[in-house]
Design a protein around this motif. Sequence first.
Motif, PDB file in Angstrom:
ATOM      1  N   ARG A 120      67.889 123.354  23.648  1.00  9.97           N
ATOM      2  CA  ARG A 120      69.282 123.798  23.727  1.00  9.97           C
ATOM      3  C   ARG A 120      69.889 123.847  22.330  1.00  9.97           C
ATOM      4  NH1 ARG A 120      71.613 124.340  27.953  1.00  9.97           N
ATOM      5  NH2 ARG A 120      70.956 123.773  30.006  1.00  9.97           N
ATOM      6  N   ALA A 121      70.971 124.564  22.201  1.00 12.75           N
ATOM      7  CA  ALA A 121      71.605 124.764  20.900  1.00 12.75           C
ATOM      8  C   ALA A 121      71.931 123.449  20.183  1.00 12.75           C
ATOM      9  CB  ALA A 121      72.865 125.601  21.053  1.00 12.75           C
ATOM     10  N   GLY A 122      72.348 122.439  20.898  1.00 10.88           N
ATOM     11  CA  GLY A 122      72.747 121.180  20.258  1.00 10.88           C
ATOM     12  C   GLY A 122      71.621 120.201  20.004  1.00 10.88           C
ATOM     13  N   ASP A 123      70.394 120.567  20.314  1.00  8.00           N
ATOM     14  CA  ASP A 123      69.259 119.639  20.198  1.00  8.00           C
ATOM     15  C   ASP A 123      68.538 119.733  18.861  1.00  8.00           C
ATOM     16  OD1 ASP A 123      69.746 118.861  22.794  1.00  8.00           O
ATOM     17  OD2 ASP A 123      68.235 120.179  23.662  1.00  8.00           O
ATOM     18  N   TYR A 124      69.231 120.128  17.809  1.00  7.87           N
ATOM     19  CA  TYR A 124      68.596 120.431  16.530  1.00  7.87           C
ATOM     20  C   TYR A 124      67.959 119.237  15.830  1.00  7.87           C
ATOM     21  CZ  TYR A 124      73.242 118.923  15.171  1.00  7.87           C
ATOM     22  OH  TYR A 124      74.406 118.215  15.044  1.00  7.87           O
ATOM     23  N   ASP A 125      68.309 118.032  16.185  1.00  8.92           N
ATOM     24  CA  ASP A 125      67.787 116.867  15.464  1.00  8.92           C
ATOM     25  C   ASP A 125      66.905 115.999  16.357  1.00  8.92           C
ATOM     26  OD1 ASP A 125      67.547 115.547  13.051  1.00  8.92           O
ATOM     27  OD2 ASP A 125      69.195 114.170  13.462  1.00  8.92           O
ATOM     28  N   ARG A 126      66.184 116.633  17.275  1.00 10.65           N
ATOM     29  CA  ARG A 126      65.361 115.885  18.227  1.00 10.65           C
ATOM     30  C   ARG A 126      63.966 116.467  18.328  1.00 10.65           C
ATOM     31  NH1 ARG A 126      67.940 116.376  23.729  1.00 10.65           N
ATOM     32  NH2 ARG A 126      65.958 115.459  24.252  1.00 10.65           N
ATOM     33  N   GLY A 127      63.013 115.626  18.554  1.00  8.53           N
ATOM     34  CA  GLY A 127      61.663 116.007  18.941  1.00  8.53           C
ATOM     35  C   GLY A 127      61.030 117.136  18.156  1.00  8.53           C
ATOM     36  N   TRP A 128      60.490 118.097  18.904  1.00  8.19           N
ATOM     37  CA  TRP A 128      59.774 119.206  18.301  1.00  8.19           C
ATOM     38  C   TRP A 128      60.660 120.087  17.431  1.00  8.19           C
ATOM     39  CZ3 TRP A 128      54.801 120.288  17.634  1.00  8.19           C
ATOM     40  CH2 TRP A 128      53.878 119.525  18.337  1.00  8.19           C
ATOM     41  N   ARG A 129      61.949 120.140  17.729  1.00 14.74           N
ATOM     42  CA  ARG A 129      62.857 120.939  16.880  1.00 14.74           C
ATOM     43  C   ARG A 129      62.866 120.368  15.464  1.00 14.74           C
ATOM     44  NH1 ARG A 129      67.165 123.435  19.891  1.00 14.74           N
ATOM     45  NH2 ARG A 129      68.342 123.766  18.001  1.00 14.74           N
ATOM     46  N   LYS A 130      62.919 119.059  15.357  1.00 16.08           N
ATOM     47  CA  LYS A 130      62.896 118.400  14.056  1.00 16.08           C
ATOM     48  C   LYS A 130      61.546 118.647  13.373  1.00 16.08           C
ATOM     49  CE  LYS A 130      64.834 114.104  12.503  1.00 16.08           C
ATOM     50  NZ  LYS A 130      65.191 112.749  12.893  1.00 16.08           N
ATOM     51  N   ALA A 131      60.464 118.582  14.152  1.00 12.65           N
ATOM     52  CA  ALA A 131      59.126 118.823  13.608  1.00 12.65           C
ATOM     53  C   ALA A 131      58.979 120.265  13.114  1.00 12.65           C
ATOM     54  CB  ALA A 131      58.072 118.519  14.665  1.00 12.65           C
ATOM     55  N   ILE A 132      59.529 121.219  13.851  1.00 12.33           N
ATOM     56  CA  ILE A 132      59.466 122.630  13.435  1.00 12.33           C
ATOM     57  C   ILE A 132      60.200 122.813  12.121  1.00 12.33           C
ATOM     58  CG2 ILE A 132      60.322 124.949  14.001  1.00 12.33           C
ATOM     59  CD1 ILE A 132      59.583 124.315  16.945  1.00 12.33           C
ATOM     60  N   GLN A 133      61.380 122.219  12.013  1.00  6.61           N
ATOM     61  CA  GLN A 133      62.139 122.346  10.765  1.00  6.61           C
ATOM     62  C   GLN A 133      61.337 121.777   9.597  1.00  6.61           C
ATOM     63  OE1 GLN A 133      66.072 120.615  10.578  1.00  6.61           O
ATOM     64  NE2 GLN A 133      66.045 120.681   8.371  1.00  6.61           N
ATOM     65  N   PHE A 134      60.818 120.604   9.765  1.00  7.03           N
ATOM     66  CA  PHE A 134      60.061 119.969   8.684  1.00  7.03           C
ATOM     67  C   PHE A 134      58.791 120.758   8.375  1.00  7.03           C
ATOM     68  CE2 PHE A 134      57.083 116.900   6.920  1.00  7.03           C
ATOM     69  CZ  PHE A 134      57.853 116.393   5.874  1.00  7.03           C
ATOM     70  N   GLY A 135      58.058 121.149   9.409  1.00  5.02           N
ATOM     71  CA  GLY A 135      56.793 121.847   9.214  1.00  5.02           C
ATOM     72  C   GLY A 135      56.935 123.193   8.531  1.00  5.02           C
ATOM     73  N   LEU A 136      57.976 123.931   8.849  1.00  6.88           N
ATOM     74  CA  LEU A 136      58.126 125.269   8.275  1.00  6.88           C
ATOM     75  C   LEU A 136      58.865 125.276   6.950  1.00  6.88           C
ATOM     76  CD1 LEU A 136      58.520 126.662  11.711  1.00  6.88           C
ATOM     77  CD2 LEU A 136      57.374 128.057  10.042  1.00  6.88           C
ATOM     78  N   THR A 137      59.661 124.260   6.662  1.00  6.43           N
ATOM     79  CA  THR A 137      60.426 124.282   5.413  1.00  6.43           C
ATOM     80  C   THR A 137      59.796 123.446   4.313  1.00  6.43           C
ATOM     81  OG1 THR A 137      61.835 122.439   6.104  1.00  6.43           O
ATOM     82  CG2 THR A 137      62.621 124.676   6.574  1.00  6.43           C
ATOM     83  N   GLU A 138      58.955 122.490   4.647  1.00  5.63           N
ATOM     84  CA  GLU A 138      58.430 121.568   3.635  1.00  5.63           C
ATOM     85  C   GLU A 138      57.067 121.955   3.075  1.00  5.63           C
ATOM     86  OE1 GLU A 138      60.166 119.110   2.278  1.00  5.63           O
ATOM     87  OE2 GLU A 138      61.845 119.589   3.597  1.00  5.63           O
ATOM     88  N   GLY A 139      56.319 122.764   3.769  1.00  4.92           N
ATOM     89  CA  GLY A 139      54.977 123.064   3.279  1.00  4.92           C
ATOM     90  C   GLY A 139      54.561 124.483   3.561  1.00  4.92           C
ATOM     91  N   ALA A 140      55.334 125.432   3.093  1.00  8.40           N
ATOM     92  CA  ALA A 140      55.067 126.839   3.402  1.00  8.40           C
ATOM     93  C   ALA A 140      53.791 127.320   2.741  1.00  8.40           C
ATOM     94  CB  ALA A 140      56.230 127.700   2.948  1.00  8.40           C
ATOM     95  N   THR A 141      53.084 128.160   3.464  1.00  8.28           N
ATOM     96  CA  THR A 141      51.900 128.818   2.919  1.00  8.28           C
ATOM     97  C   THR A 141      52.111 130.320   3.025  1.00  8.28           C
ATOM     98  OG1 THR A 141      50.837 128.810   5.077  1.00  8.28           O
ATOM     99  CG2 THR A 141      50.362 126.945   3.617  1.00  8.28           C
ATOM    100  N   MET A 142      51.463 131.036   2.155  1.00  9.69           N
ATOM    101  CA  MET A 142      51.566 132.484   2.213  1.00  9.69           C
ATOM    102  C   MET A 142      50.745 132.994   3.396  1.00  9.69           C
ATOM    103  SD  MET A 142      53.664 133.359  -0.013  1.00  9.69           S
ATOM    104  CE  MET A 142      53.480 135.112  -0.049  1.00  9.69           C
ATOM    105  N   PRO A 143      51.159 134.086   4.009  1.00 10.14           N
ATOM    106  CA  PRO A 143      50.427 134.627   5.153  1.00 10.14           C
ATOM    107  C   PRO A 143      48.997 134.996   4.775  1.00 10.14           C
ATOM    108  CG  PRO A 143      52.496 135.785   4.817  1.00 10.14           C
ATOM    109  CD  PRO A 143      52.323 134.848   3.667  1.00 10.14           C
ATOM    110  N   ASP A 144      48.092 134.762   5.677  1.00 10.01           N
ATOM    111  CA  ASP A 144      46.690 135.094   5.475  1.00 10.01           C
ATOM    112  C   ASP A 144      46.329 136.229   6.427  1.00 10.01           C
ATOM    113  OD1 ASP A 144      44.027 135.177   4.929  1.00 10.01           O
ATOM    114  OD2 ASP A 144      43.548 133.252   5.858  1.00 10.01           O
ATOM    115  N   SER A 145      46.163 137.411   5.898  1.00  9.03           N
ATOM    116  CA  SER A 145      45.918 138.582   6.745  1.00  9.03           C
ATOM    117  C   SER A 145      44.509 138.585   7.339  1.00  9.03           C
ATOM    118  CB  SER A 145      46.145 139.863   5.948  1.00  9.03           C
ATOM    119  OG  SER A 145      45.260 139.889   4.851  1.00  9.03           O
ATOM    120  N   ASN A 146      43.629 137.691   6.882  1.00  7.93           N
ATOM    121  CA  ASN A 146      42.264 137.674   7.383  1.00  7.93           C
ATOM    122  C   ASN A 146      42.097 136.825   8.625  1.00  7.93           C
ATOM    123  OD1 ASN A 146      41.376 139.321   5.300  1.00  7.93           O
ATOM    124  ND2 ASN A 146      41.131 137.574   3.933  1.00  7.93           N
ATOM    125  N   ARG A 147      43.147 136.102   9.052  1.00  4.08           N
ATOM    126  CA  ARG A 147      43.031 135.269  10.245  1.00  4.08           C
ATOM    127  C   ARG A 147      42.952 136.163  11.464  1.00  4.08           C
ATOM    128  NH1 ARG A 147      47.745 131.061   9.999  1.00  4.08           N
ATOM    129  NH2 ARG A 147      47.075 130.775  12.113  1.00  4.08           N
TER     130      ARG A 147
END
Length: 184
Positions: free
Chosen positions: A150-177
Motif C-alpha cells: 500500500r502507499a503508506g507501507d514505504y518503510d516496511r519489509g520488502w519495500r525497504k529491501a527494494i529501496q536499498f537493493g536498487l539504490t545502493e548497488g546499481a549495476t549497468m544492464p547486461d544485454s547478454n542475460r
Amino acid sequence: MASRPKAGFGVPETEVDPQHFIVEISPSGRELITVTEDYGISGPRFDETENDVVDQVVRCRIDPRRWRQVAAPLRSAFNERLKGRKLATGRWEAGKNRVHRLLGREMCVLLWAIERCGEDKIPAAINAWTGLRPEERWWLYAMASHSSGRAGDYDRGWRKAIQFGLTEGATMPDSNRSSLLDRL
C-alpha cells in the motif's frame, strides 16, 4: 461517474475492464502522482488491512520531482516492449493513464525504490531497475505487494529491501542475460 483513463501503455481496449494500473498525474504538475491498481472485472478482492472487499488499491504516491526523473525511462522501457509485441505505444499525459497489469507491477518496483531515497540515488535506481529482467521485477512486486504494497507501507519489509537493493548497488544492464521466457 469517474472519468475513464484516456492514455496509457498496453491496456487492451478490446477487453471488458481488464486488471490494470492507473497513474494519475495532476494537470498542474504540483500534486503527488498516484498509482492505483484496479482489479477490473476480476475484482473485487478481500483486503486484510481494510477488512473489506476492495476494487482498487493505492500502491504508491510519489512527488512530481521524482516522477519527472523516472517518467522518460519508464516510457522508453514500456514502449520498447510494446513495439516488440506490435502494440500501440503510449505516453504520459495529465489525468489518468492506464498501464497494463504486468508493466504496472514493474513500474511499482522502480517507484517504490525511489519514493524515499535521496534524489542523487535515483539514477542508480533507474540503472539497477533497467538491469532487471521483467520476471525479476514481477517477483519483487509479488514479494512486496502482499505485506507492504500500500502507499503508506514505504518503510516496511520488502519495500525497504527494494529501496536499498536498487539504490545502493546499481549495476549497468547486461544485454547478454537470457530470459527464462525466451527459452520456453
